[in-house]
Design an enzyme around this catalytic site. Structure first.
Site, PDB file in Angstrom:
ATOM      1  N   LYS A   1      62.606  24.425  30.684  1.00 58.42           N
ATOM      2  CA  LYS A   1      62.124  23.051  30.841  1.00 58.42           C
ATOM      3  C   LYS A   1      63.210  22.061  31.253  1.00 58.42           C
ATOM      4  O   LYS A   1      62.908  21.010  31.831  1.00 58.42           O
ATOM      5  CB  LYS A   1      61.474  22.584  29.535  1.00 58.42           C
ATOM      6  CG  LYS A   1      60.070  23.132  29.296  1.00 58.42           C
ATOM      7  CD  LYS A   1      59.060  22.428  30.178  1.00 58.42           C
ATOM      8  CE  LYS A   1      57.636  22.763  29.777  1.00 58.42           C
ATOM      9  NZ  LYS A   1      56.650  22.007  30.577  1.00 58.42           N
TER      10      LYS A   1
ATOM     11  N   SER B   1      60.264  32.749  29.289  1.00 57.94           N
ATOM     12  CA  SER B   1      60.408  31.314  29.542  1.00 57.94           C
ATOM     13  C   SER B   1      61.009  30.518  28.397  1.00 57.94           C
ATOM     14  O   SER B   1      61.418  29.378  28.611  1.00 57.94           O
ATOM     15  CB  SER B   1      59.048  30.714  29.913  1.00 57.94           C
ATOM     16  OG  SER B   1      58.116  30.888  28.867  1.00 57.94           O
TER      17      SER B   1
END
Length: 511
Positions: free
Chosen positions: A59, A313
């Site tokens: 992110k 992720s």
């Protein structure tokens, strides 16, 4: 969720990705072969290790790219966002690097570990409301009042381009043919940025998104050919628990994504274990989503010797969740069967049943006297695969033992396995409901206050699973002529709930 999106041409996205400002804070994460998992599924599966980023998630790429493009005046005014997870930490790190003030609005139930991580980066954390929507509304209001720039977690071209740099790295790191790339999907920023880059340069590579079954906003939106707003989402994979995907992310996904795969929570737990066995790293549930999708796709397509890439992720895991994940990993891998077996209540029948089980490893065994004719057994057994479970059920039934396979029964796995033996013949008009309570002080009293004093709670089971919401099973005695009033009370309470009164696991062990 309203956002003024400036549409960007797909050619411009290539330029935006190639010129993204991400490497001031992000690393070029390694692309690593997962040898044990590859051998097991018969395909070469590589992990793109975004869990190794400074904030343990991809992110920070999009957040920094957005903020690095702001003017000096905008940076001076500061930035604000609403997030309970990885985006919050990305914005906080970017603000720290760029020397601007960041305000992060988080729902009140946000785990303290995440609040502390944001504060450690120098950002201001504001806890408000019970849900992300509450936090988002407050953050937008603060942005208007203060002039701070709102940094959207996914529906912004600069954020999308920043996430797209992952695709750029993959194609550079692996020049040999790639059959498919599996990408976790929440609001859609990651898959949008990666898909537009991959399909423009290597259109033969399949771009496959992966969502939880109970948070599948993108899959439903693509099927409906318009953005769908979910009434509620599951919170186990909280990093992708989004009720509606972005406007721009949906547009790009419609053009460039080949397929969206849905996986259940047990499959996610199994994928976390798979990655741990290969890397000794522990991914968060949303971080392992793509690995679960790659396994499901591989089995469904029956492909062999393919090259598959999955995005690992994120790894912002709450430690308390590990207990739940360990319990469910074997179920997700289909290496544990949960069965309800009815045996005669006669001398020797229990021993005969155990003899039928043979040398199979028993993981759980619960027995309770039911009546003079029958006894119900709740048993867990290790099995090599799903077919072995099916064969075991058939064998028991062939020996005249009524057997119910509860391996896919959510209530049985969450609650009944801990409550076997709770028959209460004297209880009348009992309804059984499963709830998700917010993990905050006063949640139980709010629930109790919503119920009529005439309704007796005859069963209550809660177990902390390390999530932002607690799972609760409640039995309530409600006369038939008061059922409408009861359901209205539940709707007004606004806690997610499921009617489990007709669930066969309840009928066998608790009713």
């Amino acid at each position: 969720m309203e956002q003024n999106i400036i549409m960007t041409s797909d050619t411009d996205y290539l330029a935006k990705i190639l010129t993204s400002h991400v490497y001031d804070v992000a690393i070029e994460s390694p692309l690593e072969l997962a040898p044990n998992l590859s051998a097991r599924i018969g395909n070469q599966i590589y992990l793109k290790r975004e869990d190794l980023q400074p904030v343990f998630s991809f992110k920070l790429r999009g957040a920094y790219n957005k903020m690095a493009g702001l003017s000096a005046d905008a940076l001076q005014a500061g930035v604000i966002t609403a997030s309970a997870g990885n985006h919050a930490q990305g914005v906080a790190l970017a603000a720290q690097k760029l020397g601007c003030h960041a305000t992060i609005v988080m729902p009140s139930p946000t785990p303290q570990i995440k609040v502390n991580a944001v504060k450690a980066r120098g950002a201001e954390a504001i806890l408000i409301g019970d849900t992300y929507d509450d936090a988002y509304a407050h953050a937008k209001q603060l942005a208007e009042q203060t002039g701070a720039t709102y940094v959207h977690p996914y529906d912004d071209p600069a954020v999308i381009a920043g996430q797209g740099t992952i695709a750029m790295e993959i194609l550079r790191q692996h020049s040999a043919p790639i059959d498919a790339i599996f990408i976790p999907v929440g609001g859609g920023g990651l898959i949008a940025g990666m898909a537009v880059y991959i399909k423009r340069l290597k259109p033969g590579i399949k771009v496959i998104g992966v969502e939880p079954e109970d948070a599948d906003a993108m899959a439903r939106s693509l099927s409906a050919k318009q953005r769908v707003l979910l009434s509620q989402v599951g919170i186990f994979a909280d990093g992708v628990a989004v009720k509606q995907v972005g406007e721009e992310t949906f547009r790009l996904a419609s053009l460039y994504v080949d397929e969206i795969i849905r996986v259940d929570n047990d499959a996610i737990c199994a994928a976390i274990k798979d990655v741990f066995e290969d890397t000794r790293s522990i991914l968060e549930p949303s971080g392992a989503l793509s690995i679960a999708g790659a396994k499901l796709w591989s089995a469904r397509e029956q492909v062999q010797n393919a090259t598959l890439i999955a995005i690992a992720s994120g790894a912002n895991m709450n430690f308390d969740r590990l207990r739940y994940i360990a319990e469910r990993a074997e179920l997700g891998e289909r290496r544990e069967a949960i069965l309800a077996v009815t045996i005669p209540e006669t001398p020797g029948s229990f021993k005969a049943f155990c003899t039928l089980l043979g040398t199979r490893n028993i993981t759980e065994f619960n027995y309770r006297f039911a009546n003079n004719q029958d006894a119900h057994v709740f048993v867990g057994l290790q099995v090599p695969n799903r077919q072995a479970s099916t064969d075991l059920v058939a064998m028991l039934q062939a020996n005249k033992l009524t057997t119910l396979d509860l391996t896919d029964n959510e209530m049985a796995k969450l609650h009944v396995r801990h409550l076997v033996g709770g028959h209460a013949p004297q209880v009348e008009h009992e309804l059984l409901y499963r709830f998700e309570f917010p993990e905050r002080p006063g949640a139980l009293m709010q629930f109790l206050n919503a119920l009529s004093q005439n309704w007796n709670i005859s069963l209550f089971h809660y177990r902390n699973h390390g999530a932002d919401y607690g799972r609760v099973l409640v039995g309530i005695q409600v006369p038939p002529n008061e059922r409408d009033h009861f359901h209205t009370s539940l709707d007004n309470l606004a806690y997610p709930y499921w009617d489990e009164t007709d669930n066969p696991a309840y009928q066998l062990f608790l009713s």
